[in-house]
Design a protein around this motif. Structure first.
Motif, PDB file in Angstrom:
ATOM      1  N   ARG A  10       0.846  -1.191   0.000  1.00  0.00           N
ATOM      2  CA  ARG A  10       0.000   0.000   0.000  1.00  0.00           C
ATOM      3  C   ARG A  10       0.887   1.248   0.000  1.00  0.00           C
ATOM      4  NH1 ARG A  10       0.121   1.848   5.369  1.00  0.00           N
ATOM      5  NH2 ARG A  10       0.250   0.179   6.895  1.00  0.00           N
ATOM      6  N   PRO A  11       0.308   2.420  -0.321  1.00  0.00           N
ATOM      7  CA  PRO A  11       1.121   3.632  -0.384  1.00  0.00           C
ATOM      8  C   PRO A  11       1.846   3.920   0.935  1.00  0.00           C
ATOM      9  CG  PRO A  11      -1.049   4.044  -1.331  1.00  0.00           C
ATOM     10  CD  PRO A  11      -1.093   2.674  -0.720  1.00  0.00           C
ATOM     11  N   ASN A  12       3.072   4.438   0.803  1.00  0.00           N
ATOM     12  CA  ASN A  12       3.813   4.965   1.952  1.00  0.00           C
ATOM     13  C   ASN A  12       4.482   3.946   2.883  1.00  0.00           C
ATOM     14  OD1 ASN A  12       4.253   7.698   2.085  1.00  0.00           O
ATOM     15  ND2 ASN A  12       3.259   7.875   4.077  1.00  0.00           N
ATOM     16  N   VAL A  13       4.486   2.681   2.513  1.00  0.00           N
ATOM     17  CA  VAL A  13       5.119   1.690   3.384  1.00  0.00           C
ATOM     18  C   VAL A  13       6.646   1.684   3.236  1.00  0.00           C
ATOM     19  CG1 VAL A  13       3.156   0.112   3.622  1.00  0.00           C
ATOM     20  CG2 VAL A  13       4.720  -0.146   1.677  1.00  0.00           C
ATOM     21  N   THR A  30      11.337   9.169  -3.142  1.00  0.00           N
ATOM     22  CA  THR A  30      10.620   8.782  -1.926  1.00  0.00           C
ATOM     23  C   THR A  30      10.036  10.040  -1.309  1.00  0.00           C
ATOM     24  OG1 THR A  30      12.505   9.105  -0.474  1.00  0.00           O
ATOM     25  CG2 THR A  30      12.280   6.943  -1.497  1.00  0.00           C
ATOM     26  N   ARG A  32       7.283  11.608   2.089  1.00  0.00           N
ATOM     27  CA  ARG A  32       6.346  11.433   3.184  1.00  0.00           C
ATOM     28  C   ARG A  32       4.925  11.458   2.625  1.00  0.00           C
ATOM     29  NH1 ARG A  32       9.048  13.659   8.120  1.00  0.00           N
ATOM     30  NH2 ARG A  32      10.111  14.935   6.613  1.00  0.00           N
ATOM     31  N   LYS A 119      10.285  -0.474   8.215  1.00  0.00           N
ATOM     32  CA  LYS A 119      10.213   0.537   9.285  1.00  0.00           C
ATOM     33  C   LYS A 119      10.285  -0.112  10.661  1.00  0.00           C
ATOM     34  CE  LYS A 119       7.455   3.611   6.363  1.00  0.00           C
ATOM     35  NZ  LYS A 119       6.585   4.770   6.292  1.00  0.00           N
ATOM     36  N   ASP A 121      12.550   0.098  12.608  1.00  0.00           N
ATOM     37  CA  ASP A 121      13.121   1.086  13.544  1.00  0.00           C
ATOM     38  C   ASP A 121      12.054   1.857  14.304  1.00  0.00           C
ATOM     39  OD1 ASP A 121      13.001   3.944  11.726  1.00  0.00           O
ATOM     40  OD2 ASP A 121      13.009   2.077  10.606  1.00  0.00           O
TER      41      ASP A 121
HETATM   42  P1  GDP Z   1       6.299   4.225  -0.931  1.00  0.00           P
HETATM   43  O1  GDP Z   1       5.089   5.080  -1.137  1.00  0.00           O
HETATM   44  O2  GDP Z   1       5.892   2.859  -0.472  1.00  0.00           O
HETATM   45  O3  GDP Z   1       7.219   4.188  -2.097  1.00  0.00           O
HETATM   46  O4  GDP Z   1       7.091   4.873   0.314  1.00  0.00           O
HETATM   47  P2  GDP Z   1       8.432   5.772   0.313  1.00  0.00           P
HETATM   48  O5  GDP Z   1       9.630   4.950   0.012  1.00  0.00           O
HETATM   49  O6  GDP Z   1       8.210   6.983  -0.535  1.00  0.00           O
HETATM   50  O7  GDP Z   1       8.505   6.159   1.862  1.00  0.00           O
HETATM   51  C1  GDP Z   1       7.430   6.790   2.516  1.00  0.00           C
HETATM   52  C2  GDP Z   1       7.950   7.465   3.791  1.00  0.00           C
HETATM   53  O8  GDP Z   1       8.387   6.468   4.718  1.00  0.00           O
HETATM   54  C3  GDP Z   1       9.147   8.373   3.554  1.00  0.00           C
HETATM   55  O9  GDP Z   1       9.025   9.491   4.402  1.00  0.00           O
HETATM   56  C4  GDP Z   1      10.333   7.513   3.946  1.00  0.00           C
HETATM   57  O10 GDP Z   1      11.442   8.247   4.387  1.00  0.00           O
HETATM   58  C5  GDP Z   1       9.734   6.699   5.097  1.00  0.00           C
HETATM   59  N1  GDP Z   1      10.415   5.410   5.300  1.00  0.00           N
HETATM   60  C6  GDP Z   1      10.724   4.478   4.384  1.00  0.00           C
HETATM   61  N2  GDP Z   1      11.357   3.428   4.924  1.00  0.00           N
HETATM   62  C7  GDP Z   1      11.477   3.685   6.244  1.00  0.00           C
HETATM   63  C8  GDP Z   1      12.046   2.976   7.362  1.00  0.00           C
HETATM   64  O11 GDP Z   1      12.592   1.873   7.260  1.00  0.00           O
HETATM   65  N3  GDP Z   1      11.947   3.598   8.578  1.00  0.00           N
HETATM   66  C9  GDP Z   1      11.350   4.804   8.744  1.00  0.00           C
HETATM   67  N4  GDP Z   1      11.311   5.313   9.977  1.00  0.00           N
HETATM   68  N5  GDP Z   1      10.814   5.484   7.728  1.00  0.00           N
HETATM   69  C10 GDP Z   1      10.872   4.961   6.486  1.00  0.00           C
END
Ligand code: GDP
Ligand code: MG
Length: 166
Positions: A10-13, A30, A32, A119, A121
């Motif tokens: 899903r979006p944002n993972v 990438t 937020r 994530k 962490d």
């Molecule tokens: P996508 O929509 O699935 O492609 O998600 P993105 O890669 O654009 O990441 C969405 C947000 O999650 C960004 O703000 C990233 O910095 C954050 N993010 C991605 N991976 C991690 C992680 O392992 N830990 C944390 N804390 N944030 C992450």
């Protein structure tokens, strides 16, 4: 090994962050803000004789009312058709109906699925991680379940090893 791997969720993972981390280059934007990835982005990872093409997909959307969401779903679904392995990304120990929907789509393809809990962490209660993994492992037939942090580059090697050993 030489093959294609789709990164879905899903979006944002953190799919795009994961792709960049795997191939050690910033090919995918990438953000937020959800819905930053609107096209298929590919990255190649080479290690010895192994070569894998990773395909970053736009997030799959439950909401299909908006034309852009329909379009992104189509792009994500067509990526799944071409690949040998699917990396299904979720956020930590969260699990909601959007993940469920994505997983249903993924399983319909009949392809092997590697589940990545990204994530890690951000997970406050580490004691929840193992039981959560066990539960999902019993419920679904994943080729593996891996807790990772794309942002911190943690356990990314596990994913690469799983892909290249195939
Ligand atoms: P996508 O929509 O699935 O492609 O998600 P993105 O890669 O654009 O990441 C969405 C947000 O999650 C960004 O703000 C990233 O910095 C954050 N993010 C991605 N991976 C991690 C992680 O392992 N830990 C944390 N804390 N944030 C992450
Ligand atoms: Mg993205």
């Amino acid at each position: 090994y030489c093959g294609m791997v789709a990164i879905v969720g899903r979006p944002n993972v953190g799919k795009s962050t994961l792709l960049n981390e795997i191939i050690e280059q910033k090919v995918s934007i990438t953000s937020r803000k959800p819905q930053t990835t609107r096209h298929r982005i590919m990255g190649i990872h080479t290690e010895g004789k192994h070569q894998a093409v990773y395909v970053d997909t736009p997030g799959l959307h439950v909401e299909e009312k908006r034309a852009i969401n329909r379009l992104m779903n189509r792009a994500a679904s067509s990526s799944i058709g071409d690949v040998e392995l699917i990396i299904f990304v979720v956020e930590g120990t969260h699990w909601n109906e959007d993940d469920e929907m994505v997983l249903n789509k993924v399983r319909q393809s009949g392809k092997p699925v590697l589940m990545v809990m990204n994530k890690i962490d951000q997970v406050k209660d580490r004691d929840l991680v193992l039981p959560h993994m066990q539960l999902l492992g019993e419920k679904f037939d994943f080729v593996g379940i891996m807790p990772v942090s794309a942002k911190q580059g943690k356990n990314i090697d596990l994913i690469k090893a799983e892909v290249t050993k195939r």
